[in-house]
Design a protein around this motif. Structure first.
Motif, PDB file in Angstrom:
ATOM      1  N   ILE A 226       0.836  -1.209   0.000  1.00 31.39           N
ATOM      2  CA  ILE A 226       0.000   0.000   0.000  1.00 31.39           C
ATOM      3  C   ILE A 226       0.866   1.252   0.000  1.00 31.39           C
ATOM      4  CG2 ILE A 226      -1.661   1.335   1.367  1.00 31.39           C
ATOM      5  CD1 ILE A 226      -2.794  -1.384   2.329  1.00 31.39           C
ATOM      6  N   LYS A 227       1.884   1.278   0.857  1.00 29.13           N
ATOM      7  CA  LYS A 227       2.756   2.453   0.942  1.00 29.13           C
ATOM      8  C   LYS A 227       3.576   2.627  -0.331  1.00 29.13           C
ATOM      9  CE  LYS A 227       3.216   2.362   5.979  1.00 29.13           C
ATOM     10  NZ  LYS A 227       4.148   2.162   7.119  1.00 29.13           N
ATOM     11  N   TYR A 228       4.029   1.516  -0.898  1.00 27.02           N
ATOM     12  CA  TYR A 228       4.820   1.609  -2.127  1.00 27.02           C
ATOM     13  C   TYR A 228       3.992   2.178  -3.270  1.00 27.02           C
ATOM     14  CZ  TYR A 228       7.501   0.176  -6.233  1.00 27.02           C
ATOM     15  OH  TYR A 228       8.171   0.169  -7.418  1.00 27.02           O
ATOM     16  N   ARG A 229       2.777   1.690  -3.421  1.00 27.46           N
ATOM     17  CA  ARG A 229       1.917   2.176  -4.505  1.00 27.46           C
ATOM     18  C   ARG A 229       1.530   3.640  -4.289  1.00 27.46           C
ATOM     19  NH1 ARG A 229       0.304  -1.583  -8.065  1.00 27.46           N
ATOM     20  NH2 ARG A 229      -1.323  -0.197  -8.859  1.00 27.46           N
ATOM     21  N   ALA A 230       1.399   4.040  -3.031  1.00 26.63           N
ATOM     22  CA  ALA A 230       1.043   5.428  -2.739  1.00 26.63           C
ATOM     23  C   ALA A 230       2.207   6.383  -2.978  1.00 26.63           C
ATOM     24  CB  ALA A 230       0.559   5.550  -1.294  1.00 26.63           C
ATOM     25  N   THR A 232       4.757   5.880  -5.289  1.00 28.52           N
ATOM     26  CA  THR A 232       5.368   5.773  -6.604  1.00 28.52           C
ATOM     27  C   THR A 232       4.353   6.063  -7.708  1.00 28.52           C
ATOM     28  OG1 THR A 232       4.920   3.385  -6.643  1.00 28.52           O
ATOM     29  CG2 THR A 232       7.096   4.086  -5.887  1.00 28.52           C
ATOM     30  N   SER A 233       4.869   6.510  -8.824  1.00 31.67           N
ATOM     31  CA  SER A 233       4.022   6.795  -9.982  1.00 31.67           C
ATOM     32  C   SER A 233       3.771   5.511 -10.769  1.00 31.67           C
ATOM     33  CB  SER A 233       4.711   7.830 -10.870  1.00 31.67           C
ATOM     34  OG  SER A 233       4.076   7.914 -12.130  1.00 31.67           O
ATOM     35  N   HIS A 234       2.681   5.492 -11.515  1.00 27.32           N
ATOM     36  CA  HIS A 234       2.364   4.329 -12.333  1.00 27.32           C
ATOM     37  C   HIS A 234       3.366   4.146 -13.479  1.00 27.32           C
ATOM     38  CE1 HIS A 234       0.541   7.559 -14.733  1.00 27.32           C
ATOM     39  NE2 HIS A 234       0.648   6.745 -15.770  1.00 27.32           N
ATOM     40  N   VAL A 236       6.577   4.034 -13.033  1.00 27.53           N
ATOM     41  CA  VAL A 236       7.766   3.342 -12.520  1.00 27.53           C
ATOM     42  C   VAL A 236       7.853   1.954 -13.143  1.00 27.53           C
ATOM     43  CG1 VAL A 236       8.836   2.366 -10.456  1.00 27.53           C
ATOM     44  CG2 VAL A 236       7.785   4.625 -10.357  1.00 27.53           C
ATOM     45  N   GLN A 237       9.044   1.605 -13.624  1.00 26.51           N
ATOM     46  CA  GLN A 237       9.232   0.310 -14.269  1.00 26.51           C
ATOM     47  C   GLN A 237       9.009  -0.835 -13.276  1.00 26.51           C
ATOM     48  OE1 GLN A 237       9.965  -0.353 -17.504  1.00 26.51           O
ATOM     49  NE2 GLN A 237       9.889   1.800 -18.054  1.00 26.51           N
ATOM     50  N   SER A 238       8.311  -1.890 -13.716  1.00 27.98           N
ATOM     51  CA  SER A 238       8.079  -3.113 -12.928  1.00 27.98           C
ATOM     52  C   SER A 238       7.311  -2.851 -11.636  1.00 27.98           C
ATOM     53  CB  SER A 238       9.416  -3.800 -12.596  1.00 27.98           C
ATOM     54  OG  SER A 238      10.154  -4.073 -13.749  1.00 27.98           O
ATOM     55  N   ARG A 239       6.543  -1.772 -11.598  1.00 33.10           N
ATOM     56  CA  ARG A 239       5.804  -1.426 -10.365  1.00 33.10           C
ATOM     57  C   ARG A 239       4.823  -2.526  -9.981  1.00 33.10           C
ATOM     58  NH1 ARG A 239       1.045   2.207  -9.740  1.00 33.10           N
ATOM     59  NH2 ARG A 239       1.071   3.147  -7.649  1.00 33.10           N
ATOM     60  N   ASN A 240       4.027  -2.978 -10.938  1.00 34.53           N
ATOM     61  CA  ASN A 240       3.037  -4.022 -10.645  1.00 34.53           C
ATOM     62  C   ASN A 240       3.707  -5.358 -10.350  1.00 34.53           C
ATOM     63  OD1 ASN A 240       0.870  -2.259 -10.983  1.00 34.53           O
ATOM     64  ND2 ASN A 240       0.712  -2.684 -13.169  1.00 34.53           N
ATOM     65  N   LEU A 241       4.814  -5.637 -11.029  1.00 37.11           N
ATOM     66  CA  LEU A 241       5.527  -6.891 -10.804  1.00 37.11           C
ATOM     67  C   LEU A 241       6.066  -6.957  -9.384  1.00 37.11           C
ATOM     68  CD1 LEU A 241       6.772  -9.540 -11.765  1.00 37.11           C
ATOM     69  CD2 LEU A 241       8.703  -8.219 -12.681  1.00 37.11           C
ATOM     70  N   ARG A 242       6.612  -5.867  -8.896  1.00 33.65           N
ATOM     71  CA  ARG A 242       7.147  -5.831  -7.536  1.00 33.65           C
ATOM     72  C   ARG A 242       6.048  -6.108  -6.514  1.00 33.65           C
ATOM     73  NH1 ARG A 242      12.032  -2.137  -7.325  1.00 33.65           N
ATOM     74  NH2 ARG A 242      12.566  -1.689  -9.490  1.00 33.65           N
ATOM     75  N   CYS A 243       4.889  -5.474  -6.715  1.00 29.76           N
ATOM     76  CA  CYS A 243       3.764  -5.672  -5.788  1.00 29.76           C
ATOM     77  C   CYS A 243       3.241  -7.105  -5.866  1.00 29.76           C
ATOM     78  CB  CYS A 243       2.648  -4.679  -6.102  1.00 29.76           C
ATOM     79  SG  CYS A 243       3.094  -2.940  -5.862  1.00 29.76           S
TER      80      CYS A 243
END
Length: 337
Positions: A226-230, A232-234, A236-243
């Motif tokens: 939750i904190k990471y998604r809040a 970081t911008s959409h 950001v590379q590999s954002r969904n993969l990290r989550c």
């Protein structure tokens, strides 16, 4: 983000800040060793290899399953080490130019350690090393094997995976990562100790406390996402993969817990329980290894884009004014610098 993990991103830190991760790591190790030793001293479980009934339950350890797993683990490990070495040689030229590039190699190094632990685990299972006998009445059986080496492998590899996914994947601080790691190892040790308790009420009390601590660790891990998604911008590379990697790790822990519970209720045979743990453990680490190849590639891509976009390029456009021309000046006068 707290300063404690900024070292992993190449930022500078004071000596006190640099020591903080080491202090937490020593606390993780100390608490885990204390719990393991205390459990062993209090219950002093019998070895499975000394019990004929236990050896029959476990299949004796002498089959091809572990040999195939070891071959697969070593293949994946060699491929990753070779790939990491070649990438290291290519990126080494940037070490003195771009601060922090070398820290991108810490997650794959940690994952290689996790794979080595799995290799050790399967060798141990082949010889029934560190496999014990459960207390009578556990799962309604006599001399049921307890695969202690698997639970202790979790005490090493779960902190590694939580550091990789939380600290390096979601960029969480050392204080945020520390509590779930300690809680995770405590509930693993409690679940292990429950196998050696003859008293049914006390045994299930340990199991209930273990699942309660799992819920607490899951709450902390969900907050990482939750904190990471809040923050970081959409873009950001590999954002969904990290989550997804972090959530998937927690779901795999839940799957381990459900199989453990099913085994205590005698819904799973010891052999099926062991095969699930080994297969799922191999699969989870392999997914992490593959995912961080992509994350590492996107990291270098972002680094390249940042260097190109932020590179200080001397720029000047020059013109000569009418007065300069009439005065016979031929040297250009900078307009913008």
């Amino acid at each position: 983000m707290a300063k404690s993990w900024t070292l992993a991103e190449g930022a500078s830190a004071t000596p006190e800040e640099a020591k903080e991760p080491l202090v937490h790591i020593m606390s993780w190790i100390g608490i885990t060793l204390f719990g393991v030793v205390l459990t062993y001293v209090v219950f002093h479980p019998a070895r499975c290899r000394d019990s004929e009934a236990c050896r029959e339950w476990s299949g004796g350890g002498d089959d091809d399953f572990h040999q195939f797993v070891i071959c697969g683990l070593l293949t994946a490990l060699v491929v990753e080490v070779v790939g990491m070495f070649l990438t290291w040689k290519s990126a080494k030229k940037l070490f003195g130019v771009v601060h922090g590039v070398e820290y991108a190699f810490i997650p794959p190094i940690l994952l290689c350690i996790a794979f080595l632990m799995l290799v050790f685990e399967n060798f141990a299972l082949t010889e029934l090393t560190f496999v014990h006998v459960a207390a009578d009445g556990v799962a309604g059986e006599h001399s049921r094997p307890v695969f202690s080496v698997i639970l202790l492998e979790w005490c090493v590899n779960m902190p590694i995976l939580l550091v990789v996914s939380g600290a390096y994947g979601l960029q969480r601080s050392v204080s945020e990562v520390s509590r779930p790691i300690i809680v995770t190892n405590v509930y693993i040790i409690l679940a292990w100790a429950a196998y050696f308790i003859s008293n049914k009420q006390l045994r299930w009390g340990f199991v209930a406390l273990s699942f309660g601590l799992f819920a607490l660790a899951s709450y902390d891990i969900a907050n990482w996402v939750i904190k990471y998604r809040a923050s970081t911008s959409h873009t950001v590379q590999s954002r969904n993969l990290r989550c997804a990697l972090t959530i998937g790790l927690n779901l795999s822990s839940l799957a381990y817990g459900l199989v453990y519970l099913a085994a205590l209720l005698d819904l799973f045979s010891p052999r099926r329980e062991m095969i699930f743990y080994v297969t799922c453990g191999f699969g989870v680490k392999l997914v992490f290894l593959i995912a961080f190849v992509g994350i590492r590639s996107s990291h270098f891509y972002e680094l390249l884009v940042t260097l190109v976009a932020n590179k200080l390029i001397p720029f000047s456009r020059t013109i000569r004014s009418k007065a300069d021309v009439e005065a016979g000046m031929t040297d250009a006068v900078p307009l913008i610098e």
